[in-house]
Design an enzyme around this catalytic site. Structure first.
Site, PDB file in Angstrom:
ATOM      1  N   ASP A  43       0.339   6.624  -6.567  1.00  0.00           N
ATOM      2  CA  ASP A  43      -0.601   7.741  -6.455  1.00  0.00           C
ATOM      3  C   ASP A  43      -0.084   8.877  -7.334  1.00  0.00           C
ATOM      4  O   ASP A  43       0.935   9.501  -7.020  1.00  0.00           O
ATOM      5  CB  ASP A  43      -0.705   8.225  -5.004  1.00  0.00           C
ATOM      6  CG  ASP A  43      -1.532   7.279  -4.148  1.00  0.00           C
ATOM      7  OD1 ASP A  43      -1.991   6.266  -4.680  1.00  0.00           O
ATOM      8  OD2 ASP A  43      -1.702   7.553  -2.950  1.00  0.00           O
TER       9      ASP A  43
ATOM     10  N   HIS B 194       0.847  -1.196   0.000  1.00  0.00           N
ATOM     11  CA  HIS B 194       0.000   0.000   0.000  1.00  0.00           C
ATOM     12  C   HIS B 194       0.885   1.250   0.000  1.00  0.00           C
ATOM     13  O   HIS B 194       1.898   1.306   0.706  1.00  0.00           O
ATOM     14  CB  HIS B 194      -0.895   0.001   1.250  1.00  0.00           C
ATOM     15  CG  HIS B 194      -1.615   1.292   1.493  1.00  0.00           C
ATOM     16  ND1 HIS B 194      -1.252   2.179   2.491  1.00  0.00           N
ATOM     17  CD2 HIS B 194      -2.678   1.842   0.859  1.00  0.00           C
ATOM     18  CE1 HIS B 194      -2.073   3.223   2.468  1.00  0.00           C
ATOM     19  NE2 HIS B 194      -2.937   3.044   1.493  1.00  0.00           N
ATOM     20  N   ASN B 195       0.510   2.247  -0.810  1.00  0.00           N
ATOM     21  CA  ASN B 195       1.291   3.498  -0.889  1.00  0.00           C
ATOM     22  C   ASN B 195       2.788   3.181  -0.919  1.00  0.00           C
ATOM     23  O   ASN B 195       3.571   3.670  -0.100  1.00  0.00           O
ATOM     24  CB  ASN B 195       0.954   4.425   0.280  1.00  0.00           C
ATOM     25  CG  ASN B 195      -0.409   5.077   0.114  1.00  0.00           C
ATOM     26  OD1 ASN B 195      -1.114   4.844  -0.865  1.00  0.00           O
ATOM     27  ND2 ASN B 195      -0.801   5.902   1.073  1.00  0.00           N
TER      28      ASN B 195
ATOM     29  N   GLU C 203       1.643   0.232  -5.506  1.00  0.00           N
ATOM     30  CA  GLU C 203       0.680   1.314  -5.709  1.00  0.00           C
ATOM     31  C   GLU C 203       1.382   2.603  -6.136  1.00  0.00           C
ATOM     32  O   GLU C 203       2.450   2.935  -5.611  1.00  0.00           O
ATOM     33  CB  GLU C 203      -0.124   1.560  -4.430  1.00  0.00           C
ATOM     34  CG  GLU C 203      -1.238   2.576  -4.606  1.00  0.00           C
ATOM     35  CD  GLU C 203      -2.106   2.744  -3.371  1.00  0.00           C
ATOM     36  OE1 GLU C 203      -3.134   3.442  -3.463  1.00  0.00           O
ATOM     37  OE2 GLU C 203      -1.769   2.176  -2.306  1.00  0.00           O
TER      38      GLU C 203
ATOM     39  N   HIS D 263       1.714  11.300  -1.628  1.00  0.00           N
ATOM     40  CA  HIS D 263       0.435  11.160  -0.939  1.00  0.00           C
ATOM     41  C   HIS D 263      -0.254  12.530  -0.976  1.00  0.00           C
ATOM     42  O   HIS D 263       0.100  13.425  -0.222  1.00  0.00           O
ATOM     43  CB  HIS D 263       0.648  10.682   0.502  1.00  0.00           C
ATOM     44  CG  HIS D 263      -0.577  10.070   1.101  1.00  0.00           C
ATOM     45  ND1 HIS D 263      -0.735   9.861   2.440  1.00  0.00           N
ATOM     46  CD2 HIS D 263      -1.728   9.617   0.519  1.00  0.00           C
ATOM     47  CE1 HIS D 263      -1.914   9.305   2.671  1.00  0.00           C
ATOM     48  NE2 HIS D 263      -2.522   9.152   1.522  1.00  0.00           N
TER      49      HIS D 263
ATOM     50  N   GLU E  10      -3.559   5.090  -8.821  1.00  0.00           N
ATOM     51  CA  GLU E  10      -4.574   6.004  -8.289  1.00  0.00           C
ATOM     52  C   GLU E  10      -4.339   7.331  -9.000  1.00  0.00           C
ATOM     53  O   GLU E  10      -3.411   8.069  -8.693  1.00  0.00           O
ATOM     54  CB  GLU E  10      -4.444   6.147  -6.769  1.00  0.00           C
ATOM     55  CG  GLU E  10      -5.618   6.880  -6.134  1.00  0.00           C
ATOM     56  CD  GLU E  10      -5.553   6.903  -4.617  1.00  0.00           C
ATOM     57  OE1 GLU E  10      -5.430   8.009  -4.059  1.00  0.00           O
ATOM     58  OE2 GLU E  10      -5.612   5.824  -3.998  1.00  0.00           O
TER      59      GLU E  10
END
Length: 714
Positions: A350, A318-319, A348, A363, A397
């Site tokens: 973003d 995650h992230n 991931e 983030h 994302e």
């Protein structure tokens, strides 16, 4: 009922000071011991010369510091993950010029510690630093546990010898015992000293120090095990060793395996000639990888890798770009490298608009630093398949404007090349996922798509170049959890983003869609349409609708992500989600934790491929399996699982800054599986002994009902 009796010898070697073997007189090692000036680079404006040198323990780097409260600083070479020559770090690429490439190198550390970027005064000195450090690191990795133990002990003895006279006084002996994590009273220390001081000189030297070492390292518990199995004239014959391998180690060993171990580890030539193993050879074997409790057959890919990809648990991050917390920590390509090298198969990204038209990853709406999207893709390309050759999923994302989305697509196509999956493997519209075997070495994009996948095979017009789609569920959840200036939670609203066709067309097998219930998904979602679930929602579904969740995951992929409230990058327990058949259970890889231990345990098997085949009853349509109720079925296999914790060796101090601190160790054994099986038990604690505590008590007994998935954590 089957009885499995497992004897476990916990051997956690402290990493204080191990002298390299075979490097005596090495030119590069001598260069490091002398040391020299290196320019440390932190930013474009912070570049300062500092003195660096290898400490005479050959395992610690000392470097000059101008900090007021820390004049000297050191770091252990055992904490170093790798040394890379050239401008391979983000810092050196950003803050140095290309013409110093051959003078640059970076030291990358294990864990969260930031890498050290350095520039040598010459190309030759840079080469010597890199070669010297790599030789020591390589040498330390080659040491077996016994060699590591011996060198650590003798180096601690050397450090205890304050006046360097090669003799040990009673005071120095007590200091040495504290160093190796043993606290003894004055009477016992004096008794031990007197027993070894056969010359009555008041000091230990030569053979007396050897006698002290032998007393200190004697393994009484190994004597008991060896004598139990040495049934041939006081020694272990090949047949005795084979009986031990089969009955105690539970290995499917042959007499040839036993003979091979004797040939490899027996030190006594006369015993080896008789195909016998002495106690020393037996101890040597126990301290090697062959003596590990881990099933050696599982170190390679042993599972069927030809099933659809949704039939596997997939190691997921995650992230991934974050090195620390979720609010102000650094973003780095190094975080992707570390995750991929741990066989993570879903990372991931973003993505946000960046300066100068280049998309960045960070983030959003926080103080975390930014890293260029193209630099991340380059790092992923280079490191994706070094540990595992099986497919990597890039979970996008997307928050970018159309122009930067087009650039994202361009970067992925140009950098990843033919490894990027841009169309289904089949010549016609597929009805199920391909397998990890078929997708070896390929990159799969997960994200939003403008149309159905069958448009790839349509002969009609290409359709719109752009359109609005709902944003990713995780992004929507983050936005909807924001508060206004009065501290009130903002009203939830579904945001729309414009999606460029160029980016949309790269999404093949992992199209993101909103989850509207299991029945809706069954009736309306194609196999390649997948949903992401916040941990709380996923856990609730796993508890209240486990059977439906399992059947959903038989045909589709599910991704789980941590709650937005986990700003410190903490993790949730992945086991209940695996029990429900969820494949992509994403964790914060940068945070050492119980949850990451479980993830490491789950994916250590099957050759570190990052893919673990789910149990059959989580894969076939007629299954009635429910982890919450465990009704009768083939998944119920009552077994007695007994673990005897025998001993530990050289445990680290809890507080390294307090040299007089001594640990009182105990071992806790935890079982994680279905709720009915999850439990923990522990040994008694041993006071004031972190060097060689011995338990050897009655076994810790567990009775798991479901044996296919549970994990055992020490």
């Amino acid at each position: 009922m089957q009885l499995f009796y497992v004897t476990v010898n916990v051997c956690l070697t402290s990493n204080l000071c191990v002298t390299p073997l075979g490097l005596e007189g090495d030119v590069d090692l001598q260069f490091l011991l002398v040391g020299g000036k290196l320019m440390k680079v932190k930013s474009s404006s912070w570049k300062k010369e500092r003195m660096y040198k290898l400490h005479d323990d050959n395992a610690t780097i000392w470097h000059e510091s101008h900090r007021i409260f820390k004049r000297k600083q050191t770091f252990s070479i055992d904490d170093v993950d790798s040394v890379r020559k050239g401008r391979q770090s983000e810092g050196l690429q950003k803050h140095t010029e290309a013409h110093v490439e051959d003078r640059c190198f970076s030291i990358f550390f294990k864990g969260r510690r930031r890498n050290l970027d350095l520039v040598a005064t010459s190309v030759e000195e840079a080469r010597q630093w890199v070669n010297g450090l790599e030789k020591i690191i390589s040498n330390m990795k080659k040491l077996n546990r016994q060699q590591t133990s011996e060198h650590w002990i003798f180096n601690c003895m050397r450090k205890a010898d304050k006046n360097k006279d090669n003799m040990m006084t009673l005071k120095e002996l007590k200091h040495f015992l504290r160093q190796i994590n043993i606290e003894v009273d004055e009477t016992y220390a004096k008794l031990l000293f007197t027993k070894c001081d056969t010359s009555n000189s008041g000091t230990l030297e030569g053979s007396e120090i050897k006698h002290f070492y032998d007393l200190l390292t004697h393994r009484e518990e190994i004597d008991v095990i060896y004598e139990k199995h040495a049934a041939t004239g006081g020694q272990m014959s090949a047949q005795d060793l084979l009986n031990f391998l089969r009955n105690e180690q539970r290995e499917e060993a042959t007499l040839e395996d036993a003979l091979r171990l004797i040939e490899k580890y027996e030190l006594d030539d006369s015993a080896k000639h008789m195909n016998h193993m002495t106690k020393d050879g037996f101890l040597m074997y126990l301290q090697q990888e062959e003596g590990s409790i881990f099933n050696p057959a599982h170190k390679k890919v042993f599972q069927d890798m030809s099933q659809p990809i949704n039939d596997y648990f997939i190691s997921s991050s995650h992230n991934t770009y974050l090195m620390e917390d979720q609010l102000k920590g650094p973003s780095s390509t190094e975080a992707y490298i570390k995750a991929l090298m741990k066989s993570c198969r879903c990372v991931e990204l973003d993505c946000w608009d960046g300066a100068h038209g280049e998309p960045v990853i960070y983030h959003g709406h926080t103080l975390t630093s930014k890293v260029l999207f193209k630099d991340v893709i380059k790092a992923i390309k280079e490191y994706a398949f070094k540990t595992s050759e099986y497919p990597v999923i890039l979970s996008l994302e997307n928050h970018c404007t159309l122009e930067q989305q087009k650039l994202m697509a361009k970067h992925m196509i140009s950098i990843l090349g033919s490894a990027l999956l841009t169309s289904p493997l089949e010549d016609q519209m597929p009805t199920a996922f391909p397998s990890p075997q078929e997708l070896k070495g390929r990159f799969i994009i997960k994200g939003k798509r403008l149309n159905k996948l069958d448009a790839v095979f349509s002969n009609t017009s290409p359709g719109v170049e752009e359109d609005c789609v709902s944003e990713e569920d995780e992004a929507a959840e983050t936005n909807n959890s924001k508060t206004d200036t009065n501290g009130q939670k903002a009203k939830a609203k579904k945001s729309k983003i414009k999606l460029a066709k160029q980016l949309s067309d790269l999404v093949i097998y992992c199209k993101s869609v909103h989850f509207s219930g299991f029945e809706h998904a069954k009736d309306n979602q194609a196999f390649y349409e997948m949903s992401s679930f916040k941990e709380s929602k996923a856990v609730n579904l796993a508890e209240t609708a486990a059977k439906a969740f399992i059947h959903h995951n038989m045909t589709k992929l599910s991704r789980i992500y941590p709650a937005g409230s986990r700003t410190a990058s903490s993790n949730y327990n992945p086991v209940p989600l695996w029990n429900a058949g969820c494949q992509i259970v994403a964790l914060n890889f940068q945070t050492p934790s119980k949850e990451m231990d479980l993830n490491q345990g789950r994916f250590r098997s099957n050759g570190l491929s990052g893919y673990i085949l789910k149990p059959e009853f989580q894969r076939y349509a007629g299954s009635e399996f429910n982890p919450m109720t465990l009704t009768k079925g083939p998944w119920i296999k009552h077994k007695a699982f007994h673990i005897m914790v025998i001993s530990a060796q050289q445990l680290p101090k809890l507080n390294k800054d307090k040299p007089k601190s001594i640990v009182d160790p105990l071992v806790k054994v935890e079982i994680y599986g279905v709720p009915a099986d999850t439990c923990s038990k522990e040994t008694r604690s041993i006071e004031n002994n972190g060097f060689n505590p011995m338990w050897n008590d009655v076994p810790l007994c567990f009775n798991p009902m479901w044996n296919d998935v549970p994990l055992c954590r020490f």
